[in-house]
Write an enzyme that holds these catalytic residues in place. Structure first.
Site, PDB file in Angstrom:
ATOM      1  CB  SER A 176      91.865  15.712 -37.995  1.00  0.00           C
ATOM      2  OG  SER A 176      92.174  15.373 -36.669  1.00  0.00           O
ATOM      3  CG  HIS A 204      90.009  18.116 -41.395  1.00  0.00           C
ATOM      4  ND1 HIS A 204      91.130  17.985 -42.173  1.00  0.00           N
ATOM      5  CD2 HIS A 204      90.425  18.048 -40.114  1.00  0.00           C
ATOM      6  CE1 HIS A 204      92.187  17.819 -41.390  1.00  0.00           C
ATOM      7  NE2 HIS A 204      91.789  17.861 -40.132  1.00  0.00           N
ATOM      8  CE  LYS A 235      94.423  20.874 -41.218  1.00  0.00           C
ATOM      9  NZ  LYS A 235      94.054  20.831 -39.836  1.00  0.00           N
TER      10      LYS A 235
HETATM   11  C1  LIG Z   1      94.821  21.010 -38.592  1.00  0.00           C
HETATM   12  C2  LIG Z   1      93.842  21.198 -37.500  1.00  0.00           C
HETATM   13  C3  LIG Z   1      93.977  22.243 -36.574  1.00  0.00           C
HETATM   14  C4  LIG Z   1      95.201  23.111 -36.543  1.00  0.00           C
HETATM   15  O1  LIG Z   1      95.228  24.000 -37.605  1.00  0.00           O
HETATM   16  P1  LIG Z   1      96.624  24.632 -38.069  1.00  0.00           P
HETATM   17  O2  LIG Z   1      96.226  25.818 -38.849  1.00  0.00           O
HETATM   18  O3  LIG Z   1      97.321  23.582 -38.865  1.00  0.00           O
HETATM   19  O4  LIG Z   1      97.377  24.993 -36.821  1.00  0.00           O
HETATM   20  C5  LIG Z   1      92.977  22.430 -35.653  1.00  0.00           C
HETATM   21  N1  LIG Z   1      91.899  21.615 -35.611  1.00  0.00           N
HETATM   22  C6  LIG Z   1      91.759  20.578 -36.455  1.00  0.00           C
HETATM   23  C7  LIG Z   1      90.555  19.711 -36.357  1.00  0.00           C
HETATM   24  C8  LIG Z   1      92.733  20.330 -37.411  1.00  0.00           C
HETATM   25  O5  LIG Z   1      92.628  19.286 -38.223  1.00  0.00           O
END
Ligand SMILES: *Cc1c(COP(=O)(O)O)cnc(C)c1O
Length: 388
Positions: A176, A204, A235
């Site tokens: 990330s 991602h 996302k």
């Molecule tokens: C953003 C993210 C999460 C958390 O997801 P949310 O739905 O925002 O709580 C978990 N793992 C990774 C790799 C992320 O980038």
């Protein structure tokens, strides 16, 4: 607390909340104070956050189902849209079953703490997301961290802990804060050799890779070798929530053992209805993936040519490495003055001495908008002595 907060401030490590206002007629932009900013920090990769069909589906469900689910899914909160979404997710991922969680954070802590406990071991990449780290701590299993993408280090740890009861390897597929990819083929070979389970976090990469946005494991043709497949609806899907896909047994186990699912109220049905619509768009609107890919390649190669250190990723996440916390804050605020929202990322989110600006691209942006942003970034890079 006061003293420690002051210390954080002195070290340019203090965090604060700022209000960003969305602009209905300009997806891909946000307002902050008086300024309109090109949003190069959100994770709305496919530009779906303002999609009219999703908003309409959410509004219809809101009127029909009401504001909140009222209870945990295992009580009376498992409203009608859930079954439809989970069936659609399982079909999309070509697996037995899927389970929706409130968000990626609770999916990771819930799944990991349900799968392993004392006497077990979790092998986790050093750069994995904080929610994975927290899940391991909560599980009380041994935490075997391997150096980032260092397969030989992982092998040595797997050998060292070969006699543990249950062995789980867990990795982000796209990291990330660095935007590079896990070496899934190597991880699968090791998981088979040492009889371990493999869990991937496609936060991602879901929506971004694979013929219908299934994720990196599908794009590499190794989906069936992954035991636990996790992704988010927050996302690429542009909404909120997360999913876990796998075997019938895995999903049944999680329904019985994953505490964030059991002891927390279900997501509002309107979000679930929105996710059903978003999943249709993720699978069918291929042009969004193509546009994101083109934007990522263009942005990366331009910054690279200008002499910036942007690591060695190849995704929609582009880190501009600056090192010092202060430098990262300075660069970010200079970008803001130029009309670009690009947030400084500092420890403990990234290792000490690796503060950076993390750009994330979106299908909502045109190449013209990016060209303009790149010009500004290059000019500031020269002014601030980041490049020569
Ligand atoms: C953003 C993210 C999460 C958390 O997801 P949310 O739905 O925002 O709580 C978990 N793992 C990774 C790799 C992320 O980038």
């Amino acid at each position: 607390m006061k003293q420690e907060l002051e210390a954080l401030h002195r070290e340019s490590l203090e965090r604060r909340l700022r209000t960003h206002v969305s602009i209905p007629e300009s997806p891909g932009y946000v307002m902050c104070g008086e300024r309109v900013l090109l949003d190069l920090s959100s994770n709305d990769y496919l530009g779906l956050a303002r999609h009219p069909a999703i908003i309409e589906a959410m509004r219809d469900a809101l009127l029909k189902e009401g504001a909140g689910a009222g209870a945990s899914r295992l009580v009376t909160g498992n409203r009608q849209p859930y079954a439809q979404l989970e069936k659609a997710l399982a079909t999309w991922q070509n697996c037995d079953a899927a389970l929706v969680f409130a968000n990626g954070y609770t999916a990771n802590i819930g799944v990991i703490s349900a799968l392993v406990g004392r006497g077990d071991v979790v092998f986790s990449d050093q750069l994995n997301h904080a929610s994975i780290v927290d899940g391991i701590i909560l599980s009380r299993a041994e935490h075997a961290r391997y150096r980032h993408n260092d397969i030989e280090h992982l092998r040595a740890l797997l050998y060292k802990f070969r006699d543990k009861r249950r062995k789980l390897i867990v990795t982000d597929t796209v990291f990330s804060m660095d935007g590079d990819q896990a070496h899934l083929l190597d991880l699968i070979a090791l998981k088979q050799e040492f009889n371990a389970l493999l869990m991937v976090d496609e936060a991602h990469s879901g929506g971004v890779y694979g013929p219908r946005g299934e994720g990196l494991a599908s794009a590499l043709g190794v989906k069936n070798d992954v035991d636990i497949h996790m992704g988010t609806l927050s996302k690429s899907f542009g909404i909120y929530g997360a999913y876990v896909c796998g075997s019938e047994t895995l999903i049944k186990w999680l329904m019985n053992k994953a505490r964030p699912l059991i002891y927390s109220t279900a997501l509002p049905p309107s979000l679930i209805a929105g996710a059903i619509q978003a999943l249709k768009l993720v699978q069918t609107e291929h042009w969004r993936r193509k546009r994101l890919l083109a934007a990522s390649e263009f942005f990366r190669s331009s910054l690279c040519k200008a002499g910036f250190n942007i690591g060695n990723g190849d995704s929609a996440i582009v880190p501009l490495m600056l090192g010092h916390n202060h430098k990262a804050l300075q660069f970010s605020s200079a970008l803001e003055n130029e009309g670009i929202a690009a947030i400084a990322i500092r420890p403990p989110t990234v290792p000490e001495g690796t503060a950076r600006i993390r750009f994330s691209l979106s299908a909502a942006h045109s190449l013209e908008e990016l060209t303009d942003a790149i010009t500004k970034i290059c000019r500031l890079g020269l002014q601030l002595g980041v490049v020569e």
